[in-house]
Design a protein around this motif. Structure first.
Motif, PDB file in Angstrom:
ATOM      1  N   HIS A  79      -8.719  -1.870   8.428  1.00  0.00           N
ATOM      2  CA  HIS A  79      -8.644  -1.606   9.875  1.00  0.00           C
ATOM      3  C   HIS A  79      -7.276  -1.040  10.279  1.00  0.00           C
ATOM      4  CE1 HIS A  79     -12.444  -3.639  10.227  1.00  0.00           C
ATOM      5  NE2 HIS A  79     -11.951  -4.729   9.660  1.00  0.00           N
ATOM      6  N   PHE A  80      -6.837  -0.105   9.500  1.00  0.00           N
ATOM      7  CA  PHE A  80      -5.502   0.435   9.770  1.00  0.00           C
ATOM      8  C   PHE A  80      -5.509   1.387  10.962  1.00  0.00           C
ATOM      9  CE2 PHE A  80      -1.529   2.748   8.350  1.00  0.00           C
ATOM     10  CZ  PHE A  80      -0.686   1.689   8.640  1.00  0.00           C
ATOM     11  N   ASP A  96       3.732   3.169  10.280  1.00  0.00           N
ATOM     12  CA  ASP A  96       4.584   3.582   9.149  1.00  0.00           C
ATOM     13  C   ASP A  96       5.346   2.385   8.578  1.00  0.00           C
ATOM     14  OD1 ASP A  96       3.752   6.146   9.413  1.00  0.00           O
ATOM     15  OD2 ASP A  96       5.663   6.979  10.112  1.00  0.00           O
ATOM     16  N   ARG A 129       1.272   5.810  -4.076  1.00  0.00           N
ATOM     17  CA  ARG A 129       0.509   5.932  -2.822  1.00  0.00           C
ATOM     18  C   ARG A 129      -0.506   7.029  -3.071  1.00  0.00           C
ATOM     19  NH1 ARG A 129       2.862   7.758   3.036  1.00  0.00           N
ATOM     20  NH2 ARG A 129       0.958   7.392   4.255  1.00  0.00           N
ATOM     21  N   LYS A 160     -14.781  -3.347   0.582  1.00  0.00           N
ATOM     22  CA  LYS A 160     -14.868  -3.055   2.023  1.00  0.00           C
ATOM     23  C   LYS A 160     -16.227  -3.531   2.544  1.00  0.00           C
ATOM     24  CE  LYS A 160     -10.993  -0.663   2.846  1.00  0.00           C
ATOM     25  NZ  LYS A 160     -10.002  -0.987   3.847  1.00  0.00           N
ATOM     26  N   ARG A 210     -14.125  -6.863   3.529  1.00  0.00           N
ATOM     27  CA  ARG A 210     -12.678  -6.583   3.486  1.00  0.00           C
ATOM     28  C   ARG A 210     -11.863  -7.861   3.186  1.00  0.00           C
ATOM     29  NH1 ARG A 210     -15.077  -3.449   7.140  1.00  0.00           N
ATOM     30  NH2 ARG A 210     -14.656  -1.200   7.134  1.00  0.00           N
TER      31      ARG A 210
HETATM   32  N1  LIG Z   1       1.119   5.241  10.607  1.00  0.00           N
HETATM   33  C1  LIG Z   1       0.501   5.899   9.629  1.00  0.00           C
HETATM   34  N2  LIG Z   1      -0.839   5.912   9.592  1.00  0.00           N
HETATM   35  C2  LIG Z   1      -1.449   6.550   8.605  1.00  0.00           C
HETATM   36  C3  LIG Z   1      -0.750   7.240   7.610  1.00  0.00           C
HETATM   37  N3  LIG Z   1      -1.644   7.776   6.740  1.00  0.00           N
HETATM   38  C4  LIG Z   1      -2.870   7.453   7.209  1.00  0.00           C
HETATM   39  N4  LIG Z   1      -2.765   6.714   8.339  1.00  0.00           N
HETATM   40  C5  LIG Z   1      -3.816   6.176   9.204  1.00  0.00           C
HETATM   41  O1  LIG Z   1      -4.636   5.290   8.509  1.00  0.00           O
HETATM   42  C6  LIG Z   1      -5.853   5.194   9.247  1.00  0.00           C
HETATM   43  C7  LIG Z   1      -7.004   5.100   8.286  1.00  0.00           C
HETATM   44  O2  LIG Z   1      -8.166   4.905   9.014  1.00  0.00           O
HETATM   45  P1  LIG Z   1      -9.583   4.743   8.363  1.00  0.00           P
HETATM   46  O3  LIG Z   1      -9.703   5.661   7.206  1.00  0.00           O
HETATM   47  O4  LIG Z   1     -10.595   4.878   9.474  1.00  0.00           O
HETATM   48  O5  LIG Z   1      -9.598   3.318   7.772  1.00  0.00           O
HETATM   49  P2  LIG Z   1      -9.339   1.923   8.435  1.00  0.00           P
HETATM   50  O6  LIG Z   1      -9.208   1.977   9.896  1.00  0.00           O
HETATM   51  O7  LIG Z   1      -8.205   1.300   7.691  1.00  0.00           O
HETATM   52  O8  LIG Z   1     -10.660   1.156   8.104  1.00  0.00           O
HETATM   53  P3  LIG Z   1     -11.121   0.522   6.735  1.00  0.00           P
HETATM   54  O9  LIG Z   1     -10.322   1.179   5.647  1.00  0.00           O
HETATM   55  O10 LIG Z   1     -12.569   0.802   6.611  1.00  0.00           O
HETATM   56  O11 LIG Z   1     -10.815  -0.936   6.816  1.00  0.00           O
HETATM   57  C8  LIG Z   1      -5.945   6.458  10.144  1.00  0.00           C
HETATM   58  O12 LIG Z   1      -5.783   6.080  11.479  1.00  0.00           O
HETATM   59  C9  LIG Z   1      -4.739   7.278   9.691  1.00  0.00           C
HETATM   60  O13 LIG Z   1      -4.148   7.980  10.746  1.00  0.00           O
HETATM   61  C10 LIG Z   1       0.679   7.230   7.669  1.00  0.00           C
HETATM   62  O14 LIG Z   1       1.392   7.809   6.852  1.00  0.00           O
HETATM   63  N5  LIG Z   1       1.259   6.556   8.698  1.00  0.00           N
END
Ligand SMILES: Nc1nc2c(ncn2[C@@H]2O[C@H](COP(=O)(O)OP(=O)(O)OP(=O)(O)O)[C@@H](O)[C@H]2O)c(=O)[nH]1
Length: 332
Positions: free
Chosen positions: A188-189, A202, A225, A301, A305
């Motif tokens: 859920h990032f 970040d 990464r 997932k 999760r």
């Molecule tokens: N701050 C930041 N965010 C990042 C970076 N790389 C990827 N993201 C974010 O990571 C998020 C990934 O979202 P999703 O692929 O939908 O996955 P999630 O919300 O973690 O959901 P699940 O993986 O299914 O639990 C996106 O909002 C990207 O913008 C980065 O370098 N910095």
């Protein structure tokens, strides 16, 4: 025998400094310096004669050089050293000093003859080249880091993982050692980013990367990464049981960081881990093993999760040669 008059002119007209010191007298004093010595040092004949040649070093003598010169003199041998010397006006010049003992008819060392060459230009040029080499080395290191490291987290990047994976695969195949591959993805990032902003996102990525790096500290462990909020770890020599333990431990460690993620069901930032453990064999592709770990991550997932799931190692594909053998033995 050469004309002594000619010999005298040669010494007096030499472009290089020539000096003679007495052996066996206290402090080995100079008894002669030629005009080139005077020009090179700025000291006149009268000012130089009677002193030990080290007066040109104004107190400082490199301990290693001093030892080498003393050892040579003690053995009745000559020596050659490049020494920092100072002219009468205090300016530095580099003196390539070459000293030879002069023996009497009984073989006793009675004097030393010294040849002085001003090699300042050469030494400065060498120093310049060394400095340039140092600059090039540090630029090369910086460039290597740029190419291999992820700029945000400081761990290896995807490009380096792709090239290193092949090497690790071959090493494990040769040693017939198992290799654990972990895929790690923050849960859920997107929600975290949406809630706290990209900057905080970040920072969280850096914290997660650091915790992962601290968890895998053996020289043979490789963390990268993989992209976005996804990491990959290859642990060479790790069997299935410790891999399972490690995968759960990683989940726990990230959870225990206590980073709040209010829009995630657990209320905390968590990770999901997928892993596979494999002994590389002929007919088995590194990519297939990586894909297995990725599939296991997908399963984690799917399982809700904040947990780890494993996937079986890929089976070696049947090679073209084996297919031919099978065909022949079945008579088709
Ligand atoms: N701050 C930041 N965010 C990042 C970076 N790389 C990827 N993201 C974010 O990571 C998020 C990934 O979202 P999703 O692929 O939908 O996955 P999630 O919300 O973690 O959901 P699940 O993986 O299914 O639990 C996106 O909002 C990207 O913008 C980065 O370098 N910095």
């Amino acid at each position: 025998m050469i004309d002594l008059n000619l010999l005298q002119h040669a010494v007096m007209d030499s472009r290089d400094g020539i000096s003679i010191a007495v052996a066996g007298e206290v402090d080995t004093p100079l008894i002669f310096v030629n005009p080139a010595f005077e020009r090179m040092t700025g000291y006149s004949y009268d000012e130089a004669v009677g002193r030990n040649c080290r007066f040109l070093q104004q107190g400082y003598v490199d301990p290693d050089q001093r030892e080498a010169m003393r050892a040579a003199v003690a053995k009745g041998e000559g020596f050659s050293e490049v020494l920092p010397n100072y002219r009468k006006d205090g300016t530095l010049f580099w003196n390539e000093l070459s000293v030879s003992p002069i023996h009497d008819e009984h073989g006793t060392v009675t004097h030393y003859i010294g040849f002085q060459k001003d090699v300042t230009q050469r030494v400065l040029l060498d120093e310049k080249l060394r400095a340039r080499n140092r600059d090039l080395e540090s630029a090369k290191r910086a460039l290597e880091e740029l190419v291999t490291l992820d700029a945000l987290t400081g761990v290896y990047n995807r490009r380096h993982f792709d090239s290193r994976m092949g090497t690790l695969w071959k090493i494990s195949a040769r040693t017939a050692e198992s290799m654990a591959i972990f895929f790690i993805d923050i849960d859920h990032f997107k929600a975290y980013n949406d809630h706290f902003g990209h900057q905080k996102g970040d920072e969280a990525l850096i914290d997660v990367a650091q915790t992962l790096a601290e968890s895998f500290q053996r020289g043979s462990d490789f963390l990268a990464r993989y992209g976005g909020e996804e990491f990959v770890v290859v642990a060479c020599g790790m069997d299935r049981q410790p891999a399972g333990y490690f995968a759960d431990e990683l989940c726990r460690r990230i959870r225990d960081l206590g980073i709040p993620n209010p829009d995630s069901p657990s209320g905390r930032l968590t990770i999901s881990v997928g892993y596979t453990v494999v002994i590389p064999q002929p007919g088995m592709e590194a990519n297939a093993a990586v894909k297995r770990a990725d599939e296991a991550l997908f399963a984690a997932k799917h399982a809700g999760r904040n947990c780890a799931q494993s996937a079986p190692a890929p089976t070696p594909s049947v090679t073209v040669r084996e297919k031919r053998v099978q065909k022949t033995s079945s008579g088709s």
